[in-house]
Design a protein around this motif. Structure first.
Motif, PDB file in Angstrom:
ATOM      1  N   VAL A  33       0.843  -1.192   0.000  1.00 22.10           N
ATOM      2  CA  VAL A  33       0.000   0.000   0.000  1.00 22.10           C
ATOM      3  C   VAL A  33       0.879   1.243   0.000  1.00 22.10           C
ATOM      4  N   GLY A  34       0.450   2.248  -0.724  1.00 23.43           N
ATOM      5  CA  GLY A  34       1.146   3.530  -0.765  1.00 23.43           C
ATOM      6  C   GLY A  34       0.172   4.667  -0.535  1.00 23.43           C
ATOM      7  N   ILE A  35       0.573   5.659   0.246  1.00 22.12           N
ATOM      8  CA  ILE A  35      -0.241   6.848   0.503  1.00 22.12           C
ATOM      9  C   ILE A  35       0.594   8.076   0.148  1.00 22.12           C
ATOM     10  N   ASN A  36       0.088   8.883  -0.777  1.00 23.48           N
ATOM     11  CA  ASN A  36       0.797  10.065  -1.250  1.00 23.48           C
ATOM     12  C   ASN A  36       0.023  11.333  -0.888  1.00 23.48           C
ATOM     13  N   TYR A  37       0.765  12.368  -0.575  1.00 22.28           N
ATOM     14  CA  TYR A  37       0.184  13.694  -0.466  1.00 22.28           C
ATOM     15  C   TYR A  37       0.714  14.521  -1.628  1.00 22.28           C
ATOM     16  N   VAL A  38      -0.212  14.956  -2.492  1.00 18.68           N
ATOM     17  CA  VAL A  38       0.149  15.652  -3.725  1.00 18.68           C
ATOM     18  C   VAL A  38       0.085  17.160  -3.490  1.00 18.68           C
ATOM     19  N   PHE A  39       1.219  17.825  -3.581  1.00 17.66           N
ATOM     20  CA  PHE A  39       1.263  19.269  -3.458  1.00 17.66           C
ATOM     21  C   PHE A  39       0.872  19.959  -4.759  1.00 17.66           C
ATOM     22  N   LYS A  40       1.254  19.336  -5.884  1.00 14.86           N
ATOM     23  CA  LYS A  40       0.984  19.962  -7.188  1.00 14.86           C
ATOM     24  C   LYS A  40       0.900  18.871  -8.246  1.00 14.86           C
ATOM     25  N   ASP A  41      -0.162  18.920  -9.063  1.00 16.43           N
ATOM     26  CA  ASP A  41      -0.270  18.114 -10.275  1.00 16.43           C
ATOM     27  C   ASP A  41      -1.307  18.769 -11.168  1.00 16.43           C
ATOM     28  N   ALA A  42      -1.794  18.045 -12.181  1.00 14.51           N
ATOM     29  CA  ALA A  42      -2.727  18.646 -13.132  1.00 14.51           C
ATOM     30  C   ALA A  42      -4.057  19.014 -12.482  1.00 14.51           C
ATOM     31  N   GLN A  43      -4.417  18.332 -11.380  1.00 11.95           N
ATOM     32  CA  GLN A  43      -5.698  18.604 -10.725  1.00 11.95           C
ATOM     33  C   GLN A  43      -5.563  19.535  -9.522  1.00 11.95           C
ATOM     34  N   ASN A  44      -4.352  19.705  -9.029  1.00  9.76           N
ATOM     35  CA  ASN A  44      -4.146  20.519  -7.837  1.00  9.76           C
ATOM     36  C   ASN A  44      -3.091  21.584  -8.117  1.00  9.76           C
ATOM     37  N   ASP A  45      -3.472  22.841  -7.925  1.00  9.29           N
ATOM     38  CA  ASP A  45      -2.543  23.945  -8.154  1.00  9.29           C
ATOM     39  C   ASP A  45      -1.913  24.357  -6.830  1.00  9.29           C
ATOM     40  N   SER A  46      -0.756  25.020  -6.922  1.00 12.53           N
ATOM     41  CA  SER A  46      -0.054  25.458  -5.725  1.00 12.53           C
ATOM     42  C   SER A  46       0.833  26.638  -6.071  1.00 12.53           C
ATOM     43  N   ARG A  47       0.732  27.695  -5.299  1.00 12.86           N
ATOM     44  CA  ARG A  47       1.608  28.848  -5.517  1.00 12.86           C
ATOM     45  C   ARG A  47       3.044  28.523  -5.129  1.00 12.86           C
ATOM     46  N   THR A  48       3.175  27.758  -4.054  1.00 14.39           N
ATOM     47  CA  THR A  48       4.519  27.428  -3.577  1.00 14.39           C
ATOM     48  C   THR A  48       5.311  26.650  -4.624  1.00 14.39           C
ATOM     49  N   PHE A  49       4.618  25.724  -5.310  1.00 13.28           N
ATOM     50  CA  PHE A  49       5.286  24.875  -6.303  1.00 13.28           C
ATOM     51  C   PHE A  49       4.806  25.215  -7.716  1.00 13.28           C
ATOM     52  N   SER A  50       4.634  26.500  -7.992  1.00  9.02           N
ATOM     53  CA  SER A  50       4.072  26.923  -9.271  1.00  9.02           C
ATOM     54  C   SER A  50       4.978  26.573 -10.460  1.00  9.02           C
ATOM     55  N   LYS A  51       6.289  26.440 -10.208  1.00  3.61           N
ATOM     56  CA  LYS A  51       7.213  26.142 -11.292  1.00  3.61           C
ATOM     57  C   LYS A  51       7.316  24.640 -11.581  1.00  3.61           C
ATOM     58  N   PHE A  52       6.617  23.838 -10.791  1.00  6.05           N
ATOM     59  CA  PHE A  52       6.666  22.386 -10.966  1.00  6.05           C
ATOM     60  C   PHE A  52       5.379  21.903 -11.624  1.00  6.05           C
ATOM     61  N   ASP A  53       5.483  20.809 -12.366  1.00  2.19           N
ATOM     62  CA  ASP A  53       4.305  20.143 -12.915  1.00  2.19           C
ATOM     63  C   ASP A  53       3.713  19.164 -11.906  1.00  2.19           C
ATOM     64  N   GLU A  54       4.579  18.596 -11.054  1.00  2.00           N
ATOM     65  CA  GLU A  54       4.101  17.610 -10.082  1.00  2.00           C
ATOM     66  C   GLU A  54       5.063  17.544  -8.907  1.00  2.00           C
ATOM     67  N   VAL A  55       4.519  17.517  -7.703  1.00  3.83           N
ATOM     68  CA  VAL A  55       5.297  17.324  -6.480  1.00  3.83           C
ATOM     69  C   VAL A  55       4.455  16.506  -5.515  1.00  3.83           C
ATOM     70  N   PHE A  56       5.007  15.416  -5.001  1.00  2.00           N
ATOM     71  CA  PHE A  56       4.301  14.670  -3.961  1.00  2.00           C
ATOM     72  C   PHE A  56       5.293  13.954  -3.065  1.00  2.00           C
TER      73      PHE A  56
END
Length: 826
Positions: A755-778
């Motif tokens: 089992v894996g549990i991820n917290y997604v800071f930024k991806d195509a469905q979730n925006d983030s000002r902190t990680f605005s320069k990234f396409d995906e961070v988790f």
């Protein structure tokens, strides 16, 4: 001079014309990253300028340069895509790979969607994103394959897999139409390291578990067909955990005529190996670098390069081990103390060059050359001293679980000095021709010719000495009864097993195939059919080896029909054919290490019946895939299986069969995510020299698997991934030199849940000002074998002097292990 100018004038006009245009090209894909044929591509204000995607989804359009362009992608089955305000430079090659959504129409409760050719051909497609997200001890494509019906492996540290009763050597793997290979000398999963496929580079994944077409090659079980992607812009990513790290970078140059993607991976399996019951100093380190480059020389001519360097090292120094087994009423334990070490090294170098030329919109020619070099060494000297006894079961005792009294003693010395160098060179031509009369689906003709040259230099030095209660145990020859230590033997001491061989083998192969595919209508019913055949000629020769040449011929066919039923979306498939497996080097080498050049190709008749039922439930799409299969095998080359090492008997003295049924239900169990449940039944047996049928080493009767994705409704950034597998036990093997007909028990069932549990800071469905320069961070946490099941893959055999018997001691796999992970893409 005047005549010369008249001759050169057309060339100047052509050059001037080309200088005023640019090239707009790419591959049209659906949401599953599969190519779509017959999509119209046109300029919004110029109906005379347009084209259509071919059978592989590729399109190419000459457009005016230095102008604002609006380009439309339209198809009756998909929603249109429009590009506006595109301005290209003269001579620029611009690549755009649009992803089209299905144009869904709803009649009552039936969802009508476009079926792609892969479904008609019985090919399973896998979303590349799943390769990175789904947890597993060996993440990647093989981890996902094990959740499919009919695919089995009871060893989470291995990237090998068996399909529908076949063994690990019976699976084809292609990357961008280029066949790739695995190391030869791997004995256990913990030595393997990385998958041959780099998940960060993958664009599409296709898998067939049987009944595959003639173009794919000569193996008995399955085909895994991988395509690496061509980047359209700059990108990079990194994925790090306690098990290692991977990184990739991609980009384009020269007006996007050149594209490149490079991936690096490093893995250290110490977290798993140090958690096992054998206490050891282990340094299992694996590294590889892969690169895929393309260069569009002209709008019709393209060069591809695929390269891979892999260096795997495995240093292992065992110290001690205690394994408790038996029953509650009669508990037993074996305590082992070790001396010695093992040092293994596997280095692989692979390079392939592919040229693709579009002669016309219908005709494509491809030329492929590749070189594969592997240098492998397997050196070990390990002395194991064991004692059998009863563990302390007194719950209140300070010595709970420890062995109080030893009832049997012995020792075993294993020695190996094995070195192998293999060089495989390939030259290949493939071609496709699309017949398009504008009135029906395009017919497709495919052909290919392939030449292989293989040179293998192999040095084998192995022996095992067994001592039981102070007596050296001799090998159990047929004319001598082996009853030491109960009866002394005064002859000279010899090892229990001994293999000594030096082989220098050359193998030349000539392969060719041709096949024809058609898709159209029979009345109102949509149909697809494919007919093809392969021929394979090979010659085995070498130092001290008699030259032997053999040839096989393999006809194959497929038929599928989608009935025009008003309220049900069904597809029925039939695949059949003759499949051969001409022997590779390992299949030519017998149990004593000698090469037997006249080993025949194993032959299998496949019959596969399949059905796809697509339906909607709670306004969510689902598909139930069911397949029944039967294989009849002749000229079978029998083998023994120990962990992942296969040792063939280099004979063709058996017949075999395999039959079973597979089910897979996939869809949106949780809205917006894809999950599936798989189940399968298999029975495979072999008959050696007419002695009767017994289970083959891969006779995995029952299979159940689940791949499940979920997220917290109020916190969609928190996502859960579950990978669950249950397999019934495999045949447990037998002691060395034993008759397999005398040992037909099974290992315990294999049960595992990761089992894996991820917290997604930024991806195509979730925006983030902190990680605005990234396409995906988790960030994530992964729990492997979360129920801490004790799974075993093999047994070690020890002699009990007290009751004159051999006891099978299970070799347990990895227990519960916790891992932390961080991934970023930009």
């Amino acid at each position: 001079m005047r005549n010369l100018l008249l001759l050169l004038l057309p060339l100047f006009l052509i050059q001037a014309s080309l200088a005023q245009t640019a090239t707009f090209q790419g591959v049209v894909l659906n949401k599953d990253q599969q190519p779509i044929a017959n999509v119209n591509i046109s300029l919004a204000n110029d109906s005379s300028t347009g084209t259509a995607s071919n059978a592989t989804g590729f399109y190419q359009l000459q457009v005016p340069s230095n102008q604002s362009l609006e380009i439309r992608f339209t198809s009756i089955n998909f929603k249109p895509v429009v590009i506006k305000d595109l301005r290209l430079k003269p001579g620029e090659i611009f690549e755009f790979n649009p992803v089209l959504d299905v144009n869904v129409e709803q009649f009552a409760e039936v969802v009508i969607t476009n079926r792609n050719t892969r479904e008609f051909r019985g090919i399973t497609t896998i979303e590349p994103e799943l390769l990175r997200r789904i947890p597993g001890a060996q993440p990647g494509i093989e981890n996902i394959l094990l959740s499919l019906p009919g695919v089995n492996n009871n060893n989470e540290l291995s990237t090998q897999y068996a399909v529908r009763g076949g063994n690990y050597d019976e699976n084809l793997i292609y990357i961008n139409e280029i066949e790739v290979y695995r190391p030869f000398l791997i004995r256990s999963g913990q030595q393997e390291g990385l998958s041959v496929v780099n998940s960060d580079l993958v664009r599409s994944v296709d898998f067939s578990a049987g009944g595959f077409q003639a173009k794919y090659g000569d193996k008995l079980s399955s085909v895994l067909n991988i395509d690496y992607r061509r980047p359209t812009d700059f990108g990079a990513g990194i994925d790090a955990s306690l098990l290692g790290a991977s990184a990739f970078v991609e980009g384009t140059a020269f007006a996007k005529a050149l594209t490149a993607i490079v991936g690096l991976r490093y893995r250290d399996n110490s977290l798993f190996i140090n958690s096992r019951e054998t206490q050891a100093n282990a340094v299992p380190r694996f590294f590889d670098a892969q690169a895929y480059l393309t260069y569009q020389i002209t709008p019709k001519f393209q060069l591809d390069f695929l390269g891979n360097i892999a260096v795997n090292s495995y240093d292992f120094e065992p110290e001690d081990r205690q394994t408790n087994f038996g029953t509650v009423q009669e508990p037993q334990a074996v305590v082992i103390n070790y001396d010695g070490q093992e040092e293994d090294q596997y280095e692989t170098y692979f390079g392939a060059l592919k040229a693709s030329y579009d002669v016309s919109e219908q005709l494509n020619l491809r030329f492929i050359s590749s070189v594969y070099l592997t240098q492998e060494q397997e050196h070990y000297d390990i002395l194991a001293r064991y004692g059998l006894g009863r563990p302390n079961t007194d719950i209140g005792s300070d010595d709970l679980g420890e062995v109080d009294f030893v009832t049997g003693i012995g020792s075993e010395l294993e020695h190996g000095r094995n070195d192998l160098d293999a060089l495989i060179g390939t030259v290949e031509h493939r071609g496709t021709y699309v017949f398009d009369d504008g009135k029906k689906e395009s017919d497709l003709l495919e052909w290919g010719v392939k030449v292989n040259v293989e040179n293998i230099r192999d040095r084998v030095r192995e022996y095992t000495v067994i001592d039981s209660a102070g007596f050296s145990v001799r090998p159990p020859f047929a004319d001598l009864r082996n009853d030491e230590p109960y009866t002394p033997f005064s002859a000279p001491l010899v090892p229990f097993t001994s293999i000594r061989a030096d082989n220098d083998v050359d193998i030349q192969r000539l392969q060719a195939f041709a096949q024809y595919s058609s898709r159209g209508y029979l009345g109102d019913h949509e149909i697809f059919w494919n007919l093809g055949a392969r021929t394979h000629t090979w010659n085995v020769s070498g130092d001290g080896i008699e030259s032997v040449t053999q040839t096989v011929f393999s006809p194959r066919g497929q038929f599928a029909i989608k009935p025009d039923w008003a309220n049900t979306d069904m597809l029925f498939r039939l695949s059949t054919g003759i499949y051969h497996q001409p022997p590779f080097y390992r299949e030519l080498r017998d149990e004593n290490g000698a090469v037997v050049p006249d080993v025949k190709a194993q032959q299998s008749f496949h019959l596969v019946l399949g059905n796809d039922w697509s339906f909607s439930w709670n306004d969510r799409p689902f598909k139930l895939t069911s397949e029944a299969y039967y294989k009849n095998l002749s000229d079978v080359n029998t083998y023994t299986l120990e962990n992942v090492r296969i040792r063939y008997r280099a004979n063709n003295e058996a017949t075999a069969y395999a039959y079973g049924a597979d089910l897979r239900l996939n869809g949106e169990f949780i809205k917006g995510t894809e999950s599936w449940i798989s189940a399968g039944y298999l029975k495979t047996e072999e008959n050696l020299n007419d002695r009767g049928f017994i289970s083959r080493p891969t006779d995995q009767r029952l299979k159940f698997a689940m791949l499940f994705q979920d997220y917290v409704p109020n916190i969609p950034q928190v996502r859960m991934y579950l990978n669950l597998v249950y397999n019934t036990g495999l045949p447990g093997g037998s002691p060395n030199y034993a008759d397999p007909y005398d040992f037909q028990f099974r290992l315990r069932d294999y049960r595992r849940a990761d089992v894996g549990i991820n917290y997604v800071f930024k991806d195509a469905q979730n925006d983030s000002r902190t990680f605005s320069k990234f396409d995906e961070v988790f960030i994530g946490v992964e729990l492997y074998n979360m129920f801490d099941n004790q799974n075993s893959i093999t047994n070690i055999w020890v002699r009990d002097i007290a009751n004159s018997r051999q006891i099978a001691i299970p070799n347990f796999l990895t227990p519960r292990v916790l891992n932390f992970r961080l991934a970023m893409r930009f």
